[in-house]
Design a protein around this motif. Structure first.
Motif, PDB file in Angstrom:
ATOM      1  N   HIS A   8       0.825  -1.205   0.000  1.00 39.95           N
ATOM      2  CA  HIS A   8       0.000   0.000   0.000  1.00 39.95           C
ATOM      3  C   HIS A   8       0.862   1.259   0.000  1.00 39.95           C
ATOM      4  O   HIS A   8       0.540   2.236  -0.691  1.00 39.95           O
ATOM      5  CB  HIS A   8      -0.920  -0.007   1.217  1.00 39.95           C
ATOM      6  CG  HIS A   8      -2.062  -0.949   1.096  1.00 39.95           C
ATOM      7  ND1 HIS A   8      -2.975  -1.160   2.114  1.00 39.95           N
ATOM      8  CD2 HIS A   8      -2.464  -1.752   0.071  1.00 39.95           C
ATOM      9  CE1 HIS A   8      -3.878  -2.043   1.726  1.00 39.95           C
ATOM     10  NE2 HIS A   8      -3.578  -2.418   0.488  1.00 39.95           N
ATOM     11  N   TRP A  11       2.268   1.809  -3.457  1.00 39.73           N
ATOM     12  CA  TRP A  11       1.204   2.257  -4.372  1.00 39.73           C
ATOM     13  C   TRP A  11       0.864   3.733  -4.130  1.00 39.73           C
ATOM     14  O   TRP A  11       0.694   4.498  -5.075  1.00 39.73           O
ATOM     15  CB  TRP A  11      -0.036   1.388  -4.189  1.00 39.73           C
ATOM     16  CG  TRP A  11      -0.658   0.939  -5.478  1.00 39.73           C
ATOM     17  CD1 TRP A  11      -1.856   1.344  -6.007  1.00 39.73           C
ATOM     18  CD2 TRP A  11      -0.129  -0.025  -6.405  1.00 39.73           C
ATOM     19  NE1 TRP A  11      -2.103   0.703  -7.194  1.00 39.73           N
ATOM     20  CE2 TRP A  11      -1.045  -0.151  -7.457  1.00 39.73           C
ATOM     21  CE3 TRP A  11       1.038  -0.789  -6.433  1.00 39.73           C
ATOM     22  CZ2 TRP A  11      -0.842  -1.000  -8.546  1.00 39.73           C
ATOM     23  CZ3 TRP A  11       1.248  -1.634  -7.506  1.00 39.73           C
ATOM     24  CH2 TRP A  11       0.318  -1.736  -8.543  1.00 39.73           C
ATOM     25  N   HIS A  17      -3.003   5.416  -6.219  1.00 41.13           N
ATOM     26  CA  HIS A  17      -4.304   5.387  -5.539  1.00 41.13           C
ATOM     27  C   HIS A  17      -5.142   6.604  -5.918  1.00 41.13           C
ATOM     28  O   HIS A  17      -6.244   6.780  -5.400  1.00 41.13           O
ATOM     29  CB  HIS A  17      -4.090   5.385  -4.025  1.00 41.13           C
ATOM     30  CG  HIS A  17      -3.543   6.678  -3.500  1.00 41.13           C
ATOM     31  ND1 HIS A  17      -2.468   7.328  -4.073  1.00 41.13           N
ATOM     32  CD2 HIS A  17      -3.931   7.464  -2.457  1.00 41.13           C
ATOM     33  CE1 HIS A  17      -2.214   8.440  -3.417  1.00 41.13           C
ATOM     34  NE2 HIS A  17      -3.089   8.541  -2.438  1.00 41.13           N
ATOM     35  N   GLU A 132      -8.908 -11.735  -2.842  1.00 42.20           N
ATOM     36  CA  GLU A 132      -8.107 -11.446  -4.023  1.00 42.20           C
ATOM     37  C   GLU A 132      -7.901 -12.695  -4.885  1.00 42.20           C
ATOM     38  O   GLU A 132      -7.958 -12.623  -6.124  1.00 42.20           O
ATOM     39  CB  GLU A 132      -6.747 -10.878  -3.597  1.00 42.20           C
ATOM     40  CG  GLU A 132      -6.803  -9.470  -3.048  1.00 42.20           C
ATOM     41  CD  GLU A 132      -7.322  -9.402  -1.608  1.00 42.20           C
ATOM     42  OE1 GLU A 132      -7.671  -8.297  -1.162  1.00 42.20           O
ATOM     43  OE2 GLU A 132      -7.367 -10.459  -0.933  1.00 42.20           O
ATOM     44  N   MET A 175      -3.400  -7.612  -4.022  1.00 43.60           N
ATOM     45  CA  MET A 175      -4.286  -6.458  -4.061  1.00 43.60           C
ATOM     46  C   MET A 175      -5.026  -6.451  -5.403  1.00 43.60           C
ATOM     47  O   MET A 175      -4.403  -6.511  -6.462  1.00 43.60           O
ATOM     48  CB  MET A 175      -3.452  -5.181  -3.896  1.00 43.60           C
ATOM     49  CG  MET A 175      -4.201  -3.882  -3.928  1.00 43.60           C
ATOM     50  SD  MET A 175      -3.050  -2.494  -3.605  1.00 43.60           S
ATOM     51  CE  MET A 175      -2.040  -2.550  -5.095  1.00 43.60           C
ATOM     52  N   THR A 177      -7.029  -4.715  -8.377  1.00 42.72           N
ATOM     53  CA  THR A 177      -7.084  -3.377  -8.959  1.00 42.72           C
ATOM     54  C   THR A 177      -7.999  -3.366 -10.175  1.00 42.72           C
ATOM     55  O   THR A 177      -8.257  -4.400 -10.796  1.00 42.72           O
ATOM     56  CB  THR A 177      -5.692  -2.872  -9.407  1.00 42.72           C
ATOM     57  OG1 THR A 177      -5.280  -3.578 -10.583  1.00 42.72           O
ATOM     58  CG2 THR A 177      -4.650  -3.048  -8.312  1.00 42.72           C
ATOM     59  N   PRO A 183      -6.762   0.394  -6.568  1.00 40.57           N
ATOM     60  CA  PRO A 183      -7.108  -0.739  -5.702  1.00 40.57           C
ATOM     61  C   PRO A 183      -8.587  -0.718  -5.310  1.00 40.57           C
ATOM     62  O   PRO A 183      -9.157   0.347  -5.048  1.00 40.57           O
ATOM     63  CB  PRO A 183      -6.222  -0.521  -4.468  1.00 40.57           C
ATOM     64  CG  PRO A 183      -5.105   0.349  -4.952  1.00 40.57           C
ATOM     65  CD  PRO A 183      -5.719   1.249  -5.972  1.00 40.57           C
TER      66      PRO A 183
END
Length: 284
Positions: A8, A11, A17, A132, A175, A177, A183
């Motif tokens: 995270h 990202w 994000h 996921e 994750m 997306t 995400p």
């Protein structure tokens, strides 16, 4: 920080994000992972070591990223555990009963990695990332699964696969997306991303990192309505008793902090239609 928290962070530092209409057509894997690699130089993972020194992006058709990953393996694989990051393309049970073999999109394009995970660690991954892996198995158009893998890499120095590497996964985070690499935590959220992109809106997807579940975190924040704090958006996607109690807490929080008319929600699990979005600010 857990591996998911680190994913995270990567990202977010790369700005993946966040979405604005000008990104359309430019948010593609090579550019995104190149940016993730560049910004990882500001993430210190231990004394004297920054993430870019041990990060190995895998992506198709980018010789620059390939060269960087090959150099990282050559320079550091014997000294450190490394991180491999990329889009999941295959997860198959090992034919000899030794766990699972993992492939990332682009791993065949010169990366020469044989990635594997033990059965025990695969079972832990199934438990912690069941959502996921379910999305990956459904192979739904427009959704992908990215992973960050903490690995040991042993270059193969002799035989048929000389110059390949044996990659053993020690820990992993996954994750889901959208096509824009935003995400999401459900297909309902993916629908909202699709709508926001179609409507040419500007928004943020807040990431959880390692925060407790009790923390109130909007599913999205619109940033194009002229409010400094943004406009929170919630997608309510379940109807079990515990979830409904949490839903009531969130509704109370948003009404108290932002005002009853200054946040948006969709009761997706009840079959409600998606409500209208608030208007853009005039200066956007």
């Amino acid at each position: 920080m857990t591996t998911l928290g680190l994913l995270h962070l990567v990202w977010e530092r790369a700005g993946l994000h966040y979405w604005r209409p000008q990104f359309a057509g430019h948010r593609i894997d090579p550019k995104a992972l190149r940016r993730a690699y560049a910004t990882s130089s500001n993430i210190k993972i231990q004394r004297g070591i920054t993430l870019d020194q041990v990060l190995c992006p895998v992506v198709s058709n980018d010789r620059g990223i390939l060269y960087s990953t090959q150099r990282t393996i050559k320079d550091h694989s014997e000294k450190f555990r490394l991180y491999v990051i990329g889009r999941l393309s295959s997860a198959q049970a090992d034919p000899y009963g030794k766990g699972y073999n993992i492939e990332l999109s682009g791993v065949r394009d010169g990366y020469r990695m044989f990635m594997s995970i033990s059965q025990a660690k695969w079972e832990r991954l199934e438990k912690s990332h069941s959502r996921e892996l379910a999305e990956f198995s459904r192979n739904e158009e427009g959704l992908s699964v990215f992973g960050l893998f903490l690995v040991t890499i042993d270059p193969i120095k002799n035989g048929k696969y000389k110059n390949f590497s044996s990659v053993q996964i020690e820990d992993a985070a996954l994750m889901t997306t959208t096509e824009q690499l935003i995400p999401v935590e459900s297909r309902y959220e993916a629908k909202i991303v699709e709508l926001l992109v179609q409507e040419e809106r500007t928004f943020i997807k807040p990431l959880r990192f390692d925060a407790a579940r009790e923390l109130v975190r909007p599913d999205f924040i619109l940033t194009d309505i002229g409010k400094k704090e943004g406009y929170p958006m919630e997608v309510f996607g379940r109807t079990d008793e515990k979830y409904l109690a949490r839903k009531a807490e969130k509704e109370s929080y948003y009404a108290r902090v932002f005002g009853s008319d200054n946040w948006w929600s969709w009761n997706a699990a009840d079959g409600d239609p998606i409500p209208s979005l608030p208007d853009h600010a005039l200066n956007q």
